[in-house]
Scaffold this active site. Sequence first.
Site, PDB file in Angstrom:
ATOM      1  N   ILE A  48      -3.810  -1.807  -1.639  1.00 61.83           N
ATOM      2  CA  ILE A  48      -3.136  -3.046  -1.934  1.00 61.83           C
ATOM      3  C   ILE A  48      -3.063  -3.787  -0.473  1.00 61.83           C
ATOM      4  O   ILE A  48      -2.856  -4.944  -0.469  1.00 61.83           O
ATOM      5  CB  ILE A  48      -1.891  -2.923  -2.891  1.00 61.83           C
TER       6      ILE A  48
ATOM      7  N   ASN B 116      12.125   2.034  -1.683  1.00 64.26           N
ATOM      8  CA  ASN B 116      13.336   2.691  -2.395  1.00 64.26           C
ATOM      9  C   ASN B 116      14.527   1.824  -2.139  1.00 64.26           C
ATOM     10  O   ASN B 116      14.283   0.742  -1.317  1.00 64.26           O
ATOM     11  CB  ASN B 116      13.154   4.100  -1.775  1.00 64.26           C
TER      12      ASN B 116
ATOM     13  N   GLY C  91       3.549   7.048   0.581  1.00 61.12           N
ATOM     14  CA  GLY C  91       2.936   6.217  -0.399  1.00 61.12           C
ATOM     15  C   GLY C  91       2.526   4.870  -0.173  1.00 61.12           C
ATOM     16  O   GLY C  91       2.197   4.506   1.272  1.00 61.12           O
ATOM     17  N   VAL C  92       2.353   3.943  -1.026  1.00 57.11           N
ATOM     18  CA  VAL C  92       2.266   2.456  -0.726  1.00 57.11           C
ATOM     19  C   VAL C  92       3.350   1.835   0.058  1.00 57.11           C
ATOM     20  O   VAL C  92       2.789   0.831   0.860  1.00 57.11           O
ATOM     21  CB  VAL C  92       2.037   1.872  -2.174  1.00 57.11           C
ATOM     22  N   ASP C  93       4.402   2.094  -0.103  1.00 52.28           N
ATOM     23  CA  ASP C  93       5.589   1.748   0.998  1.00 52.28           C
ATOM     24  C   ASP C  93       5.129   1.843   2.498  1.00 52.28           C
ATOM     25  O   ASP C  93       5.197   0.814   3.172  1.00 52.28           O
ATOM     26  CB  ASP C  93       6.860   2.366   0.491  1.00 52.28           C
TER      27      ASP C  93
ATOM     28  N   THR D 118       4.565   5.855 -10.345  1.00 51.16           N
ATOM     29  CA  THR D 118       3.571   6.988 -10.617  1.00 51.16           C
ATOM     30  C   THR D 118       3.316   7.956  -9.487  1.00 51.16           C
ATOM     31  O   THR D 118       2.158   8.673  -9.731  1.00 51.16           O
ATOM     32  CB  THR D 118       2.608   6.237 -11.373  1.00 51.16           C
TER      33      THR D 118
ATOM     34  N   ILE E  46       5.129   9.381  -5.982  1.00 45.32           N
ATOM     35  CA  ILE E  46       6.459  10.017  -5.519  1.00 45.32           C
ATOM     36  C   ILE E  46       7.460  10.296  -6.699  1.00 45.32           C
ATOM     37  O   ILE E  46       8.176  11.364  -6.717  1.00 45.32           O
ATOM     38  CB  ILE E  46       6.930   9.763  -4.253  1.00 45.32           C
ATOM     39  N   TYR E  47       7.655   9.216  -7.271  1.00 44.32           N
ATOM     40  CA  TYR E  47       8.782   9.269  -8.496  1.00 44.32           C
ATOM     41  C   TYR E  47       8.424   9.719  -9.729  1.00 44.32           C
ATOM     42  O   TYR E  47       9.157   9.814 -10.593  1.00 44.32           O
ATOM     43  CB  TYR E  47       9.109   7.736  -8.554  1.00 44.32           C
TER      44      TYR E  47
HETATM   45  N1  AR6 Z   1      -2.555   0.772  -2.266  1.00 39.85           N
HETATM   46  C1  AR6 Z   1      -2.337   0.787  -3.454  1.00 39.85           C
HETATM   47  N2  AR6 Z   1      -1.678   1.829  -4.332  1.00 39.85           N
HETATM   48  C2  AR6 Z   1      -1.132   2.752  -3.410  1.00 39.85           C
HETATM   49  C3  AR6 Z   1      -1.653   2.802  -2.086  1.00 39.85           C
HETATM   50  C4  AR6 Z   1      -2.178   1.845  -1.313  1.00 39.85           C
HETATM   51  N3  AR6 Z   1      -2.381   1.785  -0.225  1.00 39.85           N
HETATM   52  N4  AR6 Z   1      -1.079   4.098  -1.522  1.00 39.85           N
HETATM   53  C5  AR6 Z   1      -0.684   4.742  -2.748  1.00 39.85           C
HETATM   54  N5  AR6 Z   1      -0.654   3.989  -3.849  1.00 39.85           N
HETATM   55  P1  AR6 Z   1       4.140   5.819  -4.430  1.00 39.85           P
HETATM   56  P2  AR6 Z   1       6.617   5.700  -6.181  1.00 39.85           P
HETATM   57  C6  AR6 Z   1      -0.301   4.379  -5.110  1.00 39.85           C
HETATM   58  O1  AR6 Z   1       4.366   7.202  -4.126  1.00 39.85           O
HETATM   59  O2  AR6 Z   1       6.193   6.571  -6.912  1.00 39.85           O
HETATM   60  C7  AR6 Z   1       7.790   5.994  -1.164  1.00 39.85           C
HETATM   61  O3  AR6 Z   1       8.199   6.736  -0.151  1.00 39.85           O
HETATM   62  C8  AR6 Z   1      -0.384   5.852  -5.787  1.00 39.85           C
HETATM   63  O4  AR6 Z   1      -1.569   6.292  -6.134  1.00 39.85           O
HETATM   64  O5  AR6 Z   1       3.699   4.985  -3.384  1.00 39.85           O
HETATM   65  O6  AR6 Z   1       7.083   4.564  -6.777  1.00 39.85           O
HETATM   66  C9  AR6 Z   1       8.987   5.001  -1.327  1.00 39.85           C
HETATM   67  O7  AR6 Z   1       9.657   4.507  -0.314  1.00 39.85           O
HETATM   68  C10 AR6 Z   1       0.501   5.419  -6.819  1.00 39.85           C
HETATM   69  O8  AR6 Z   1      -0.237   5.318  -8.165  1.00 39.85           O
HETATM   70  O9  AR6 Z   1       5.525   5.235  -4.996  1.00 39.85           O
HETATM   71  C11 AR6 Z   1       9.766   5.541  -2.197  1.00 39.85           C
HETATM   72  O10 AR6 Z   1      10.776   6.489  -1.692  1.00 39.85           O
HETATM   73  C12 AR6 Z   1       1.481   4.244  -6.688  1.00 39.85           C
HETATM   74  O11 AR6 Z   1       0.722   3.656  -5.448  1.00 39.85           O
HETATM   75  C13 AR6 Z   1       8.950   6.266  -3.458  1.00 39.85           C
HETATM   76  O12 AR6 Z   1       7.747   6.613  -2.429  1.00 39.85           O
HETATM   77  C14 AR6 Z   1       2.791   4.543  -6.474  1.00 39.85           C
HETATM   78  O13 AR6 Z   1       3.102   5.723  -5.668  1.00 39.85           O
HETATM   79  C15 AR6 Z   1       8.446   5.362  -4.322  1.00 39.85           C
HETATM   80  O14 AR6 Z   1       7.705   6.275  -5.148  1.00 39.85           O
END
Ligand code: AR6
Length: 171
Positions: free
Chosen positions: A12, A25, A33-35, A123, A125-126
């Site tokens: 993204i 968060n 993750g994406v954050d 979807t 870490i959460y």
């Molecule tokens: N581009 C698009 N999607 C992505 C990318 C990217 N570069 N990287 C990962 N994903 P997550 P959550 C997808 O874990 O579950 C963080 O530590 C990944 O495959 O990023 O909402 C925050 O600070 C998945 O489908 O977010 C919070 O503490 C989706 O993004 C916590 O993680 C969401 O995965 C939030 O957990």
Amino acid sequence: MPTRISLIKGDITRIQADAIVNAANSSLLGGGGVDGAIHRAGGPAILEECRQIRNRQGGCATGEAVITTAGKLPARFVIHTVGPVWNKGNNTEEALLASCYRNSLQLALDNGVNTIAFPNISTGIYHFPKDKAAAIALETVRGFTNTNAGISEVIFVCFDDENFQLYQKEL
Ligand code: AR6
């Protein structure tokens, strides 16, 4: 004009939309993750604005959203929303996830955003079940854009194969 809903597999941080959404968060101070990817690629300006929001309002509650500029990213804004941690569906997780999409879209409209890209909030870490999350995301986005004019395109950006296939099926 009806809102176009599209699907992309990838990162993204590379998307050239007016706004990209971050699955943050409640601390707004970054994470994995994406954050992590958004803060790494966007540079320190985004974190600095998140800190200012934190100082003003003490972070961001689950289901809510805040907006910053996008630093070095190709997007103009980052909308940071806090998804629910999945806990067997016992704690209104489904309603909170829908709120993430709705509040992000409302904030987008309030800021003149025409095109917005969403990751699959909660979807990773959460641990929100991916099939349930995809159904909620699509239903909420369709519901919002059918009753609010102004957003021309919503892009779902799937990073992993499983989510991409689920969205392909639903779309
Ligand atoms: N581009 C698009 N999607 C992505 C990318 C990217 N570069 N990287 C990962 N994903 P997550 P959550 C997808 O874990 O579950 C963080 O530590 C990944 O495959 O990023 O909402 C925050 O600070 C998945 O489908 O977010 C919070 O503490 C989706 O993004 C916590 O993680 C969401 O995965 C939030 O957990």
